[in-house]
Design a protein around this motif. Sequence first.
Motif: not given
Length: 842
Positions: A237, A240, A257-258, A261, A264-265, A282
């Motif tokens: 994570g 990312e 998008r990255s 992700t 969420r992780r 984000r």
Amino acid sequence: MPLSALELHQRGVDAANSRRFAQARRALTTASARTDDDDLRARIDGTMAYVLAQTGQPAEAERLSRAALSRPGLSDETVALANGQLGTLLMHGGRLDEADLFLTKAIDGLDEGSIESANCLMSRSIVSMQRHRLDDCSADLLRAIAAYEAHGADAPLAEARHNLGYAALLGGDLVTALGLMTRSRPILAATSDLAAAISDLDRAEVLRDAGLTTEAEELLGTVAVRFGAQRMRQARGEAEFHLARSLLRHDAASAERSAATASRRFAALGSESWAARAEAVRLEARLLAHPKAAPHTEDFTRTAAALARGGFRTEATALSLTARLADGGRLPRLTADAPTPLRLRQHEVRAVRAASAGKDADARRAAADGLELLTAWQQSFGALDLQASVAMHGTELMFTGLAAAARSRDPGVLFEWSERARHLSQQVAPVRPPHDEELSADLAELRMLRADLAGSDWTTDSRVRELRDRVRDRQWSSTGVGGNHERLGLRETMARLDGDTAILAYVFTRDELLCVVVTASASSIVELSLPRIEAALDGLRADLDVAALTRGGQMAHIVARSLDERLRLLDDALLAPTRAATGGAARLALTVPGILGGIPWAMLPGMRGTPFTIATSVSRLLGGARRHPGPSSAHQRPEAPTVAPQRPGLASASDASAGETAAPRPTAGFATGPRVARAEEEVRRAAEAWRDARMLTGESARVSAVTELAEQVDVLHIAAHGRHAVDNPMFSGFELHDGTLFGYDVDLISRAPETVVLSACELGRSSVRWGEEALGMTRVWLHAGTGCVIAAPVVVADDIACELLGAVHSELAAGARPAVALAAAAESTGLSAPFQCHGSGL
């Protein structure tokens, strides 16, 4: 005889420190089953908690660690160790205040200078890093380094020095950061692949902050896969998250998008603070990608509060600044020690808000203040690629200022901002590093590897990457700063021009393309049709390449007609309107933004017969006295120029009077590379124009010989195949007998020739860096001290290069300046070719 619980625990500790987590778990499970000693079991559980946290079970890790700490009857040392293990878990989870509390308890309870105390100091230093308390961070790291050195613990010592590099990164010292990380990596890599991946994760941040985003993002993608394969979900994570931060500058949609992700992780792992960090990226990406559908103010407020709770106050402030772009609220106050990127962001927000409110003068002031701050930061860098890349941090400031200046339609204002754009990575003058045998050896090995790996993407080879990183580290750390180049205003520029020379300063604002035309008596702004120019540019490079490679036959005529039409359209849209505003000036100096960097200006119909040069900036062209060809000894050249009588165009207090003694005869040197059809014919023909010209051909044209020749002559001509490395322009170069002469080799030349002629395919090309900057072999030679480079941005047919450049040397040897020589040669031969002057060609 089976191992004891104590021995198994130590084996588990060693495996965990080497990131061999499956092996560590097996050893620790067996150790726990073989002991009834509560003290030892507490230590075993603490180590197991670390393994669980690293492999994606942070909640279970915290439960086990707290249970171990609550066991009755533990020794003081075990309690201290358990506090340290719990503090480290909390640190990885982003709970910085709690982490600091437990780690301080641990350090106070352990012997000063012990390995265990040093380990806790390492963890607490990371807490201070993330809070941006860099003095506290460095103090803890230096204490840890002293302990590791005393115990001869090489692996943790390398990790501590690596982390000291990360602290330097946060403080804005990219050179020190990369140096410490690069030197630590081999030791960490020898420990385990995962240790190397963790090192690479941090190094990618340095590369990102240095503006080398392509390389950073490749590295981040690789380490994310490695962490995923080891089920290290937190570390994956983090990779990312950093990938999203890098993408923000140039691909907001992918960044969104990255970051989503990663968020969420982290949320699935229960890591609230890290989830907030990813969510902040984000939100910023969402605002950039969809400015008319900005996130709600509540989303910014909620995320900033989560960051502040976790101790990430700098990031909370940065997010609040972004929110103020969307809602127009009051800007947060920054502390005096706020990091440079955050202070730059504050100026950027002020500039954008002022421009949106129609207050263009305020927008320009805010943008200029930010760029002055960036300049102060750049003054710590001498290396060309680092200066150019770090300009990334000024991109939005620059475009905001350029757009506000363009709206003023004031030539003086727009010219000022054009020069700011040109100077963004060029105002710091370098100090040449001393000769470095190890750097030379690394470059020599890279040459051999490039030859061995011909036909493949040589940059993917692991040894190539290791050497590349080492070369860059040495170059960044050894190239010093010698002061700043002066930036001229419009009035000073007009005073330094003569009546026959005009400046064409092209300016791109993202929305429009303008040109400030400056002569000795007037200035004006010419509005250009960006859609027409973009249409003419589309396919131009392909037409030029095909035309150079297609010789004779019906196809050659078809290609030539297509190219001629495209060049005519480009001339009508780009050059004709600006030339009409020059009052018939006979010579031109151009400054061009990145989107115009690949244009073969010499082939435009309206440029035929006109001496012109593409200047890095008008200020560099007119601001200081340049040396001109003089005595052949590189160590005897005078700094004050002796100007040849044929020199046109530029009025300067340092110009020689008509009665001065004639300049000493300049010297010339020539070198050829392999597999160039008419290379020897080209250089022999050109050398006939010079007295006692020196030539290196065949086996004698080796890298060391050519660089030595470069230091001894005034004019250097190289006829060799060359290739432009888009992702790393300093590794562009041309092929000699024993391999490639790289841009890094050029940057090491202690005394560069005044004029360099590159008769090599593509070496006049540049990579556009962050909108307004370009970097290629031409810039490398200019940065090394060369006054003018004659090169082509596209492929040139060998027969045309041979004939045209031979005529150029006849003019140069007679005393003509490079731009005059090139124009005269084109006229006398009737050849149209993309060779053009860069730098001080007039």
